[in-house]
Design an enzyme around this catalytic site. Structure first.
Site, PDB file in Angstrom:
ATOM      1  N   CYS A 181       0.816  -1.223   0.000  1.00 19.56           N
ATOM      2  CA  CYS A 181       0.000   0.000   0.000  1.00 19.56           C
ATOM      3  C   CYS A 181       0.845   1.266   0.000  1.00 19.56           C
ATOM      4  O   CYS A 181       0.617   2.180  -0.790  1.00 19.56           O
ATOM      5  CB  CYS A 181      -1.016  -0.016   1.143  1.00 19.56           C
ATOM      6  SG  CYS A 181      -0.348   0.015   2.811  1.00 19.56           S
ATOM      7  N   HIS A 219      -5.715   1.696  -4.230  1.00 22.45           N
ATOM      8  CA  HIS A 219      -4.862   1.122  -3.193  1.00 22.45           C
ATOM      9  C   HIS A 219      -4.428  -0.281  -3.590  1.00 22.45           C
ATOM     10  O   HIS A 219      -4.966  -0.875  -4.520  1.00 22.45           O
ATOM     11  CB  HIS A 219      -5.606   1.101  -1.852  1.00 22.45           C
ATOM     12  CG  HIS A 219      -6.806   0.218  -1.825  1.00 22.45           C
ATOM     13  ND1 HIS A 219      -6.980  -0.776  -0.888  1.00 22.45           N
ATOM     14  CD2 HIS A 219      -7.908   0.138  -2.619  1.00 22.45           C
ATOM     15  CE1 HIS A 219      -8.128  -1.399  -1.090  1.00 22.45           C
ATOM     16  NE2 HIS A 219      -8.717  -0.867  -2.139  1.00 22.45           N
ATOM     17  N   HIS A 245      -2.843   0.822   6.772  1.00 26.84           N
ATOM     18  CA  HIS A 245      -3.178   0.793   5.342  1.00 26.84           C
ATOM     19  C   HIS A 245      -3.372   2.216   4.843  1.00 26.84           C
ATOM     20  O   HIS A 245      -3.928   3.055   5.538  1.00 26.84           O
ATOM     21  CB  HIS A 245      -4.457  -0.016   5.107  1.00 26.84           C
ATOM     22  CG  HIS A 245      -4.750  -0.237   3.662  1.00 26.84           C
ATOM     23  ND1 HIS A 245      -3.926  -0.953   2.833  1.00 26.84           N
ATOM     24  CD2 HIS A 245      -5.782   0.188   2.886  1.00 26.84           C
ATOM     25  CE1 HIS A 245      -4.436  -0.974   1.611  1.00 26.84           C
ATOM     26  NE2 HIS A 245      -5.563  -0.281   1.624  1.00 26.84           N
TER      27      HIS A 245
END
Length: 101
Positions: free
Chosen positions: A15, A76, A64
């Site tokens: 990420c 993402h 994240h």
């Protein structure tokens, strides 16, 4: 594809690696390869203030991060076994943290 510690189209992305690569393509290199560090260096804003290019993060501590693209969506690299994708910022794990670098 998702790849832990990955930060390029040829090797895959985690990420934060996706964020690093995208920002570098836009002329903004030198960012840390850590979702928590990325969020820590930015300015928190309200979700209603999100603009394309802002960061959207999740977790406490942050685990994240992705890039807001507008319309309640972000790009993402989610997790092992998945690929870079566009998803709603309103995922099952609660409200996003909105950050402007």
């Amino acid at each position: 594809p998702y790849r832990w510690a990955g930060a390029s189209p040829s090797s895959g992305f985690d990420c934060s690696g996706l964020v690093l690569w995208a920002y570098a393509q836009a002329g903004r290199g030198g960012l840390p390869h850590s979702s928590g560090a990325l969020v820590g260096m930015g300015r928190r804003i309200s979700v209603g203030q999100l603009a394309p290019g802002d960061l959207v993060a999740y977790g406490s501590p942050v685990h994240h991060v992705g890039i807001y693209i507008g319309g309640g969506q972000y790009v993402h690299s989610p997790h092992s076994g998945d690929v870079v994708k566009v998803s709603s910022i309103y995922r099952g794990s609660g409200s996003p943290i909105a950050v402007r670098l």
